[in-house]
Design a protein around this motif. Structure first.
Motif, PDB file in Angstrom:
ATOM      1  N   UNK A  66       0.813  -1.221   0.000  1.00  0.00           N
ATOM      2  CA  UNK A  66       0.000   0.000   0.000  1.00  0.00           C
ATOM      3  C   UNK A  66       0.849   1.275   0.000  1.00  0.00           C
ATOM      4  N   UNK A  67       2.007   1.198   0.598  1.00  0.00           N
ATOM      5  CA  UNK A  67       2.924   2.348   0.646  1.00  0.00           C
ATOM      6  C   UNK A  67       2.177   3.657   0.909  1.00  0.00           C
ATOM      7  N   UNK A  68       1.366   3.645   1.934  1.00  0.00           N
ATOM      8  CA  UNK A  68       0.444   4.753   2.202  1.00  0.00           C
ATOM      9  C   UNK A  68       1.144   6.091   2.441  1.00  0.00           C
ATOM     10  N   UNK A  69       2.292   6.056   3.113  1.00  0.00           N
ATOM     11  CA  UNK A  69       2.974   7.311   3.429  1.00  0.00           C
ATOM     12  C   UNK A  69       4.058   7.656   2.400  1.00  0.00           C
ATOM     13  N   UNK A  70       4.178   6.829   1.343  1.00  0.00           N
ATOM     14  CA  UNK A  70       5.164   7.111   0.289  1.00  0.00           C
ATOM     15  C   UNK A  70       6.608   6.967   0.754  1.00  0.00           C
ATOM     16  N   UNK A  71       6.865   6.082   1.693  1.00  0.00           N
ATOM     17  CA  UNK A  71       8.206   5.988   2.285  1.00  0.00           C
ATOM     18  C   UNK A  71       8.976   4.722   1.883  1.00  0.00           C
ATOM     19  N   UNK A  72       8.382   3.971   0.973  1.00  0.00           N
ATOM     20  CA  UNK A  72       8.930   2.646   0.675  1.00  0.00           C
ATOM     21  C   UNK A  72      10.387   2.688   0.207  1.00  0.00           C
ATOM     22  N   UNK A 126       6.489  -1.406   9.915  1.00  0.00           N
ATOM     23  CA  UNK A 126       5.113  -1.366   9.401  1.00  0.00           C
ATOM     24  C   UNK A 126       4.476  -0.022   9.730  1.00  0.00           C
ATOM     25  N   UNK A 127       4.649   0.418  10.977  1.00  0.00           N
ATOM     26  CA  UNK A 127       4.039   1.685  11.389  1.00  0.00           C
ATOM     27  C   UNK A 127       4.661   2.854  10.622  1.00  0.00           C
ATOM     28  N   UNK A 128       5.965   2.770  10.382  1.00  0.00           N
ATOM     29  CA  UNK A 128       6.618   3.824   9.597  1.00  0.00           C
ATOM     30  C   UNK A 128       5.989   3.903   8.209  1.00  0.00           C
ATOM     31  N   UNK A 129       5.811   2.747   7.572  1.00  0.00           N
ATOM     32  CA  UNK A 129       5.243   2.736   6.216  1.00  0.00           C
ATOM     33  C   UNK A 129       3.778   3.178   6.209  1.00  0.00           C
TER      34      UNK A 129
END
Ligand code: ADP
Ligand code: GN1
Ligand code: MG
Length: 366
Positions: A177-183, A321-324
């Motif tokens: 999902x890369x919700x926060x765009x941090x992948x 996980x929480x970071x992402x």
């Protein structure tokens, strides 16, 4: 704070007048406050916590566990006639609400609970001595032992809490999902974790095969969840009982290794400081076995070193996980905090791996 602590306290059966309340401790989940009351001229402190209901979806069930666990331990202390002050402090003491319930619920839907502040004791985010490690581990081991004869099964306050396989699946989902765009920032960490994916099911497989079995465990044995007596240096009271529920004893020992062996903070950015101190591991192992050794099978004991590695990896997976996902679970105090926390966990896994043979040999000897 979206609540008025004084008003919240007015709903608890506290004796004395509210004087002051302020945030306390370094937990990542609940809001913890130390509240001072004036009882006929003597100042007495209480802990008042707002339960994080995003994390604990059924606070009533959680508080039911809390009461069952603390009254079981209190009953045991009474039967053992351990009435001296040192043992009386061995379990948290809830202060009920004025309506008799174990919590207060305000108009905004916040849940609060209150307990007696254990004075002349403190928690350590980083353990300083081997004696502290021994005593803390003995307290957590003793806690498991105290609960070994609890009737019935406790409510699962967070289902699959230590299911490392599900935790890994949640990470892979966060990657997708890369919700926060941090992948793009985390490829090294992902590679490290994926290379160890096959180990995530080891304990679960043994449990499914009936070779090791579930008990009542604490499940959050971060070393700052046990109070160390200032005077005697003993682990006097196990706290943070939100996740006390069915689990494997290894989850508890594993988290002690994670939080008790490194001289660096959980979020240390200088990874050269992160290391598994063998003497601390030895003290944890001896202390834990002194507290819990009476009910563990030889196979269960032999898996203790592995649990240190597994739980450190698991919490690393959860921080990543929480970071992402955009820091939606653990309280953070700076940008990148969860990534820093993940990196320290993985550095500790590496250090554990480099000393793993010696860790296993010691467990066999003991
Ligand atoms: P969290 O779930 O956020 O970690 P804890 O229940 O662990 O919350 O409480 C946070 C901190 O508050 C603890 O690490 C400890 O320092 C302090 N604390 C909690 N309960 C007590 C108590 N009864 N007496 C003294 N200090 C306490
Ligand atoms: C949380 O509540 P606290 O800060 O003691 C978390 C633990 C993690 C820990 C990592 C309910 O513990 O599972 O291991 O942070 N608690 C919950 O520091 O998720
Ligand atoms: Mg805590």
């Amino acid at each position: 704070m979206n609540y008025d602590l004084r008003e919240v306290c007015a709903n608890f059966a506290l004796r004395g007048d509210y004087v002051i309340g302020m945030p306390f401790g370094t937990g990542h989940i609940n809001d913890t406050n130390a509240v001072t009351c004036d009882q006929g001229g003597t100042l007495v402190r209480y802990i008042v916590q707002r339960i994080n209901t995003n994390v604990f979806r059924q606070p009533e069930q959680l508080m039911e566990n809390f009461e069952r666990v603390t009254s079981h331990i209190r009953g045991k202390l009474r039967r053992e006639r351990k009435t001296n002050p040192a043992t009386r402090r061995r379990t948290l003491e809830l202060v009920p609400a004025k309506d008799g319930r174990p919590f207060v619920r305000d108009a905004a839907g916040n849940f609060f609970r209150c307990y007696v502040f254990v004075e002349n004791a403190r928690t350590y985010d980083i353990l300083e001595t081997e004696k502290q490690a021994y005593e803390a581990a003995a307290a957590f081991g003793g806690f498991q032992s105290d609960l070994a004869d609890l009737d019935g099964r406790l409510n699962e306050t967070i289902p699959e809490f230590h299911n490392t396989v599900s935790r890994l699946a949640a990470l892979e989902n966060a990657v997708k999902e890369n919700r926060a765009g941090r992948l793009a920032e985390v490829s090294a960490e992902l590679d490290f974790i994926r290379a160890r994916a096959s180990e995530c099911s080891t304990l679960l497989d043994l449990q499914a095969a009936g070779e090791i079995r579930e008990r009542t465990t604490h499940n959050d044995t971060k070393l700052n969840n046990v109070l160390i007596d200032d005077l005697t240096g003993t682990g006097c009271c196990v706290i943070d009982l939100d996740t006390v529920m069915p689990g494997l004893p290894h989850y508890d020992f594993g988290d002690m290794v994670r939080t008790g062996t490194s001289p660096a903070a959980e979020d240390e950015r200088d990874l050269s400081l992160v290391t598994m101190r063998f003497p601390m591991y030895e003290a944890l192992l001896r202390g834990y076995l002194a507290g819990a050794g009476n009910f563990l099978s030889p196979l269960e004991k032999s898996l203790l070193p592995f649990s240190g590695k597994l739980i450190t990896l698991e919490i690393g997976i959860r921080f990543l996980t929480d970071y992402l996902e955009g820091d939606v679970y653990f309280r953070i105090h700076r940008p990148g905090h969860n990534l820093d926390r993940c990196r320290t966990q993985l550095a500790l896994v590496k250090s554990i791996e480099s000393q793993y043979d010696a860790m296993r040999r010691l467990a066999e000897q003991l």
